[in-house]
Write a protein that holds these residues in place. Structure first.
Motif, mmCIF file in Angstrom:
data_model
loop_
_atom_site.group_PDB
_atom_site.id
_atom_site.type_symbol
_atom_site.label_atom_id
_atom_site.label_comp_id
_atom_site.label_asym_id
_atom_site.label_seq_id
_atom_site.Cartn_x
_atom_site.Cartn_y
_atom_site.Cartn_z
ATOM 1 N N VAL A 8 5.869 -0.431 2.662
ATOM 2 C CA VAL A 8 5.769 -1.421 1.584
ATOM 3 C C VAL A 8 4.918 -2.604 2.021
ATOM 4 C CG1 VAL A 8 7.079 -3.061 0.160
ATOM 5 C CG2 VAL A 8 7.940 -0.735 0.506
ATOM 6 N N LEU A 9 5.185 -3.119 3.211
ATOM 7 C CA LEU A 9 4.412 -4.256 3.709
ATOM 8 C C LEU A 9 2.928 -3.899 3.824
ATOM 9 C CD1 LEU A 9 6.862 -5.597 6.424
ATOM 10 C CD2 LEU A 9 6.279 -6.695 4.241
ATOM 11 N N HIS A 10 2.650 -2.713 4.322
ATOM 12 C CA HIS A 10 1.259 -2.273 4.457
ATOM 13 C C HIS A 10 0.600 -2.110 3.087
ATOM 14 C CE1 HIS A 10 -2.013 -0.645 6.841
ATOM 15 N NE2 HIS A 10 -2.168 0.253 5.879
ATOM 16 N N ALA A 11 1.321 -1.505 2.156
ATOM 17 C CA ALA A 11 0.763 -1.280 0.815
ATOM 18 C C ALA A 11 0.484 -2.606 0.110
ATOM 19 C CB ALA A 11 1.727 -0.433 -0.014
ATOM 20 N N LEU A 12 1.415 -3.539 0.182
ATOM 21 C CA LEU A 12 1.225 -4.825 -0.490
ATOM 22 C C LEU A 12 0.178 -5.679 0.196
ATOM 23 C CD1 LEU A 12 4.877 -5.757 -1.470
ATOM 24 C CD2 LEU A 12 3.034 -4.988 -2.976
ATOM 25 N N GLY A 13 0.017 -5.490 1.494
ATOM 26 C CA GLY A 13 -0.974 -6.263 2.228
ATOM 27 C C GLY A 13 -2.393 -5.736 2.071
ATOM 28 N N SER A 14 -2.536 -4.487 1.657
ATOM 29 C CA SER A 14 -3.881 -3.907 1.579
ATOM 30 C C SER A 14 -4.372 -3.673 0.149
ATOM 31 C CB SER A 14 -3.921 -2.582 2.342
ATOM 32 O OG SER A 14 -3.031 -1.655 1.759
ATOM 33 N N GLN A 15 -3.510 -3.830 -0.827
ATOM 34 C CA GLN A 15 -3.889 -3.644 -2.233
ATOM 35 C C GLN A 15 -3.389 -4.837 -3.043
ATOM 36 O OE1 GLN A 15 -5.457 -1.215 -3.914
ATOM 37 N NE2 GLN A 15 -5.738 0.284 -2.298
ATOM 38 N N ARG A 16 -4.197 -5.295 -3.964
ATOM 39 C CA ARG A 16 -3.779 -6.394 -4.838
ATOM 40 C C ARG A 16 -2.853 -5.842 -5.918
ATOM 41 N NH1 ARG A 16 -5.029 -11.582 -6.234
ATOM 42 N NH2 ARG A 16 -6.658 -11.895 -4.705
ATOM 43 N N ALA A 17 -1.666 -6.429 -6.020
ATOM 44 C CA ALA A 17 -0.691 -6.012 -7.034
ATOM 45 C C ALA A 17 -0.835 -6.895 -8.274
ATOM 46 C CB ALA A 17 0.725 -6.122 -6.472
#
Length: 132
Positions: free
Chosen positions: A103-112
Motif C-alpha cells: 500500500v505504501l509503495h502503491a500510494l507513493g508511486s501513483q497519484r490517487a
C-alpha cells in the motif's frame, strides 16, 4: 496448513486474464465474440482463442454451455476473487508478505484521486475501529 480457497484458484496467464476481462464485461460470450474482441485489439486467431478457452474450461476458469451449436462461455471466477488471488500472490512474492509495504509503495508511486483517497480513509477508519 490448509490452503485458502482464494489460493486454490488457478492463476490465469496474461492471455487468459484478457479473456476473463472480456467475459466479466460482456458475458456470456461465444468463442467468436471473444475472438472478434481480441482481433480488434491486435490479438489472436480464432483457433488460438478457441484453444485458450478450452484450456481455461479444463482449469475451471470458465464455464461452458454446449447445449447450442456455438458454445457459450461465462467466467467461472469473479473479478474480485481473481484480483484477490493476484494481490495475495504479489504481496507474498514481491513485498515479503507485507500488505502495508504494498500500500505504501502503491500510494507513493501513483497519484490517487480525491475519490480514491476518500475510499482509502473510509477503509482505514473501519480497520482501525475493528482493531479496537
Amino acid at each position: 496448513m490448509k490452503k485458502s480457497t482464494t489460493l486454490s484458484i488457478p492463476q490465469p496467464t496474461d492471455a487468459e486474464l484478457e479473456i476473463l476481462q472480456l467475459l466479466w464485461a460482456n458475458q456470456p460470450c461465444t468463442v467468436r465474440d471473444i475472438h472478434d474482441a481480441l482481433h480488434i485489439r491486435g490479438g489472436t486467431g480464432y483457433t488460438t482463442a478457441l484453444k485458450l478457452m478450452q484450456v481455461m474450461h479444463v482449469k475451471g476458469l470458465v464455464e461452458r454451455d454446449d447445449s447450442q451449436r456455438a458454445h457459450v462461455y461465462r467466467a467461472a471466477v469473479s473479478k474480485e476473487r481473481t484480483q484477490k488471488r493476484f494481490m495475495i500472490d504479489m504481496v507474498q512474492r514481491v513485498f515479503e508478505g507485507s500488505s502495508s509495504q504494498l500500500v505504501l509503495h502503491a500510494l507513493g508511486s501513483q497519484r490517487a484521486s480525491r475519490e480514491e483517497l476518500d475510499a482509502i480513509r473510509l477503509l482505514l477508519n473501519k480497520l482501525d475501529k475493528d482493531a479496537q
